[in-house]
Motif scaffolding. Structure first.
Motif, PDB file in Angstrom:
ATOM      1  N   UNK A   1      -3.417   4.588   6.983  1.00 28.31           N
ATOM      2  CA  UNK A   1      -4.240   5.188   5.482  1.00 28.31           C
ATOM      3  C   UNK A   1      -3.846   6.276   5.779  1.00 28.31           C
ATOM      4  N   UNK A   2      -3.945   7.560   7.276  1.00 29.63           N
ATOM      5  CA  UNK A   2      -3.838   8.488   6.689  1.00 29.63           C
ATOM      6  C   UNK A   2      -5.264   9.012   6.695  1.00 29.63           C
ATOM      7  N   UNK A   3      -5.205  10.739   7.191  1.00 30.05           N
ATOM      8  CA  UNK A   3      -6.263  11.379   6.859  1.00 30.05           C
ATOM      9  C   UNK A   3      -6.676  12.009   4.762  1.00 30.05           C
ATOM     10  N   UNK A   4      -7.919  11.591   3.956  1.00 30.63           N
ATOM     11  CA  UNK A   4      -8.185  11.859   3.164  1.00 30.63           C
ATOM     12  C   UNK A   4      -9.670  11.882   2.986  1.00 30.63           C
ATOM     13  N   UNK A   5      -9.686  13.390   2.939  1.00 28.80           N
ATOM     14  CA  UNK A   5     -11.115  14.080   2.891  1.00 28.80           C
ATOM     15  C   UNK A   5     -11.389  14.914   1.335  1.00 28.80           C
ATOM     16  N   UNK A   6     -12.974  14.795   0.925  1.00 27.93           N
ATOM     17  CA  UNK A   6     -12.503  15.503   0.077  1.00 27.93           C
ATOM     18  C   UNK A   6     -13.276  16.588   0.579  1.00 27.93           C
ATOM     19  N   UNK A   7     -12.670  17.583  -0.068  1.00 24.50           N
ATOM     20  CA  UNK A   7     -13.189  19.040   0.029  1.00 24.50           C
ATOM     21  C   UNK A   7     -13.902  19.391  -1.135  1.00 24.50           C
ATOM     22  N   UNK A   8     -14.801  20.648  -0.597  1.00 21.43           N
ATOM     23  CA  UNK A   8     -15.904  21.372  -2.001  1.00 21.43           C
ATOM     24  C   UNK A   8     -14.811  21.741  -2.983  1.00 21.43           C
ATOM     25  N   UNK A  30     -16.005   7.370  -3.141  1.00 21.21           N
ATOM     26  CA  UNK A  30     -14.958   6.772  -3.791  1.00 21.21           C
ATOM     27  C   UNK A  30     -14.009   5.832  -2.622  1.00 21.21           C
ATOM     28  N   UNK A  31     -14.208   5.827  -1.296  1.00 20.47           N
ATOM     29  CA  UNK A  31     -13.399   5.151  -0.352  1.00 20.47           C
ATOM     30  C   UNK A  31     -14.021   3.895   0.346  1.00 20.47           C
ATOM     31  N   UNK A  32     -15.164   2.880  -0.009  1.00 19.33           N
ATOM     32  CA  UNK A  32     -15.890   2.522  -0.416  1.00 19.33           C
ATOM     33  C   UNK A  32     -15.562   1.036  -1.567  1.00 19.33           C
ATOM     34  N   UNK A  33     -14.890   0.408  -1.479  1.00 17.05           N
ATOM     35  CA  UNK A  33     -13.911  -0.300  -2.350  1.00 17.05           C
ATOM     36  C   UNK A  33     -14.912  -1.314  -2.981  1.00 17.05           C
ATOM     37  N   UNK A  81      -8.052   9.603  -4.748  1.00 17.88           N
ATOM     38  CA  UNK A  81      -7.409   8.642  -3.604  1.00 17.88           C
ATOM     39  C   UNK A  81      -6.810   7.185  -3.445  1.00 17.88           C
ATOM     40  N   UNK A  82      -6.667   6.556  -4.864  1.00 17.38           N
ATOM     41  CA  UNK A  82      -6.277   5.330  -5.070  1.00 17.38           C
ATOM     42  C   UNK A  82      -4.387   6.099  -4.770  1.00 17.38           C
ATOM     43  N   UNK A 253      -2.164   7.715 -19.504  1.00 18.62           N
ATOM     44  CA  UNK A 253      -2.908   8.870 -19.135  1.00 18.62           C
ATOM     45  C   UNK A 253      -1.742  10.355 -18.174  1.00 18.62           C
ATOM     46  N   UNK A 254      -0.986  11.052 -18.835  1.00 14.35           N
ATOM     47  CA  UNK A 254      -0.634  11.985 -18.042  1.00 14.35           C
ATOM     48  C   UNK A 254      -1.875  12.651 -18.162  1.00 14.35           C
ATOM     49  N   UNK A 255      -1.349  13.481 -16.988  1.00 15.92           N
ATOM     50  CA  UNK A 255      -2.136  14.355 -16.466  1.00 15.92           C
ATOM     51  C   UNK A 255      -3.851  13.629 -15.550  1.00 15.92           C
ATOM     52  N   UNK A 256      -3.413  12.779 -15.450  1.00 14.43           N
ATOM     53  CA  UNK A 256      -5.032  12.243 -14.408  1.00 14.43           C
ATOM     54  C   UNK A 256      -4.199  12.234 -13.303  1.00 14.43           C
ATOM     55  N   UNK A 257      -5.178  11.838 -12.114  1.00 12.38           N
ATOM     56  CA  UNK A 257      -4.225  12.876 -10.424  1.00 12.38           C
ATOM     57  C   UNK A 257      -3.191  11.234 -10.005  1.00 12.38           C
ATOM     58  N   UNK A 258      -3.669  10.274 -10.643  1.00  7.68           N
ATOM     59  CA  UNK A 258      -2.884   9.075 -10.467  1.00  7.68           C
ATOM     60  C   UNK A 258      -1.662   8.691 -11.086  1.00  7.68           C
TER      61      UNK A 258
END
Length: 485
Positions: A1-8, A30-33, A81-82, A253-258
């Motif tokens: 799924x590639x690298x995805x990491x939460x940064x400060x 967030x990465x725990x289903x 993340x999703x 909703x427009x503006x949500x990260x997904x």
């Protein structure tokens, strides 16, 4: 799924209902289903931003409200993340369908040399170059009405499942799907009022006005405890709940990260049909969110054929999805010795393209490229707000000084650096966060080449305009102060 990491920097410190969380803890969560399948999402906080559309002299400027919604910190990271999971699959689908150069919004596309990401400047230039390459051709410009608010939940769910290659959504994806379709929100002022952060406050002159009782920088990052949320926001103390919910079978909703990747995914079949049909004719198809542009060789007959095709297709993707007929436009370009001529065949009443094709903030008339008037007015609005705020602050701080004296206090250089030329522009020209209106316009003029020279003419007095506007706002602030005293 590639690298995805939460940064400060991903842990946003804005005030919301949830507490601050460490990047490591957020990453694990967030990465725990199994956790996401049981996660309870907080309502979005909403406020309404109002601005006035550009209007020519004599025309009425109509205010347009735009609701802005932002999610709680952990909820936002879950959406992000999703989005990452879906975006990877979506990019593979685009490549398989040959649509990687047709869908422009919300994607990280690189320039030919790979040195930087593409911006609206690049997208507009590529479209205008294609029109010039086609010579005798027609252009269809369409706009989908209230796009994000019109996405059908059932269709979106099916597309989501197909993208994952599953018959139905996994439990964790289903929980995220419910949060983004059956979303809830609270009005910012109403919520802050329930929590005691907004209401009547006493001014120095002894009068009471509605306002925020605590400066934003001192507002707690977690607005309330879980218990206070249940009691004061959700109505557990006997008062009505102030949480509003989307109970309609459409809209996200427009503006949500997904939301952006879902908006791209939603019309993937529509995109494929039109893009492949246009490509067979030697044309091109571009969609930037709800903004559609179709280019093809030929004239009015060919243009009407594809305009009708788009109109016939769009209802198949949801009962609420509609093309804005008042913004639909068909233009014809014809090759000439010094470039191209153009004529508006359909859509003259909209007036949007009467001086040339307007696309992504720019205008092309067959010979030259310009900034759209509304692009310039949008930047002017930002300058006015900043100058007005600075002028009123000075007028309040120095109540006995006149306008001439206040001008000696105003930091003009700060305003100019924020909105005008920046130092070492050539060094920073690829760093979008350092761009101002001036650098954006200069970058556009350079990208368009000779036919973009009029853009430099459009900004030649930009610096003087900023200074003059700041002086005007000082005069108005002093006049307002005298009127209220």
């Amino acid at each position: 799924m590639g690298n995805w990491q939460v940064k400060p920097r991903d842990i946003k410190p804005y005030p919301h209902f949830d507490r601050l969380i460490s990047p490591q803890r957020a990453q694990e969560y967030v990465t725990d289903p199994t956790r996401i399948a049981k996660h309870k999402f907080y309502p979005f906080i909403q406020y309404v931003k109002r601005f006035r559309r550009f209007a020519k002299p004599g025309e009425k400027r109509i205010p347009k409200p735009r609701p802005i919604r932002y999610a709680a910190r952990c909820d936002s990271l879950i959406f992000a993340y999703y989005r990452h999971l879906l975006a990877e699959a979506y990019e593979q689908k685009l490549s398989k369908l040959g649509l990687q150069d047709s869908i422009l919004a919300y994607r990280r596309l690189r320039t030919a040399n790979g040195q930087r990401g593409k911006s609206n400047i690049n997208f507009a230039n590529e479209a205008f170059l294609k029109i010039r390459e086609l010579g005798d051709c027609c252009v269809i410009a369409l706009d989908i009405s209230s796009y994000f608010e019109s996405l059908d939940h059932g269709i979106l769910k099916d597309l989501w499942s197909k993208l994952l290659g599953t018959e139905k959504l996994p439990v964790d994806h289903m929980q995220v799907y419910r949060a983004i379709t059956r979303y809830s929100w609270v009005d910012k002022r109403e919520a802050y009022g329930r929590l005691g952060f907004f209401g009547k406050r006493l001014l120095k002159d002894g009068t009471f006005v509605d306002g925020f009782r605590i400066p934003y920088r001192r507002m707690p990052k977690q607005l309330c405890t879980s218990r206070d949320f249940r009691l004061k926001i959700a109505g557990g103390d006997g008062r009505r709940s102030i949480i509003k919910r989307n109970k309609l079978p459409f809209g996200i909703p427009q503006g949500a990260p997904l939301s952006d990747v879902l908006a791209n995914l939603y019309l993937i079949d529509f995109d494929a049909i039109l893009a492949h049909s246009l490509r067979e004719k030697g044309g091109a198809y571009y969609r930037y969110s709800d903004d559609i542009l179709m280019l093809l060789p030929g004239g009015e007959n060919e243009g009407r054929q594809f305009l009708d095709l788009a109109r016939d297709l769009i209802p198949k993707y949801g009962s609420k999805l509609q093309i804005k007929e008042k913004k639909s436009c068909l233009l014809a370009f014809r090759r000439e010795a010094d470039g191209q001529s153009f004529a508006v065949i359909l859509g003259k009443e909209a007036k949007q393209h009467n001086n040339g094709l307007e696309y992504l903030g720019f205008r092309y008339n067959g010979r030259r490229c310009y900034l759209r008037n509304s692009t310039i007015s949008g930047f002017h609005r930002k300058i006015v707000r900043a100058a007005r705020s600075a002028a009123r602050e000075l007028a309040d701080r120095y109540p006995d000084d006149d306008a001439k004296t206040l001008r000696t206090y105003l930091n003009y250089e700060r305003l100019l650096k924020r909105f005008s030329k920046i130092e070492e522009f050539d060094v920073h020209r690829g760093e979008y966060r350092k761009w101002t209106f001036w650098t954006y316009a200069r970058r556009a003029a350079a990208e368009f080449g000779d036919w973009g020279k009029p853009i430099l003419h459009q900004i030649r007095k930009h610096r003087k305009w900023i200074v003059d506007r700041a002086n005007l706002e000082i005069d108005r602030a002093v006049a307002l102060r005298k009127k209220s005293s």
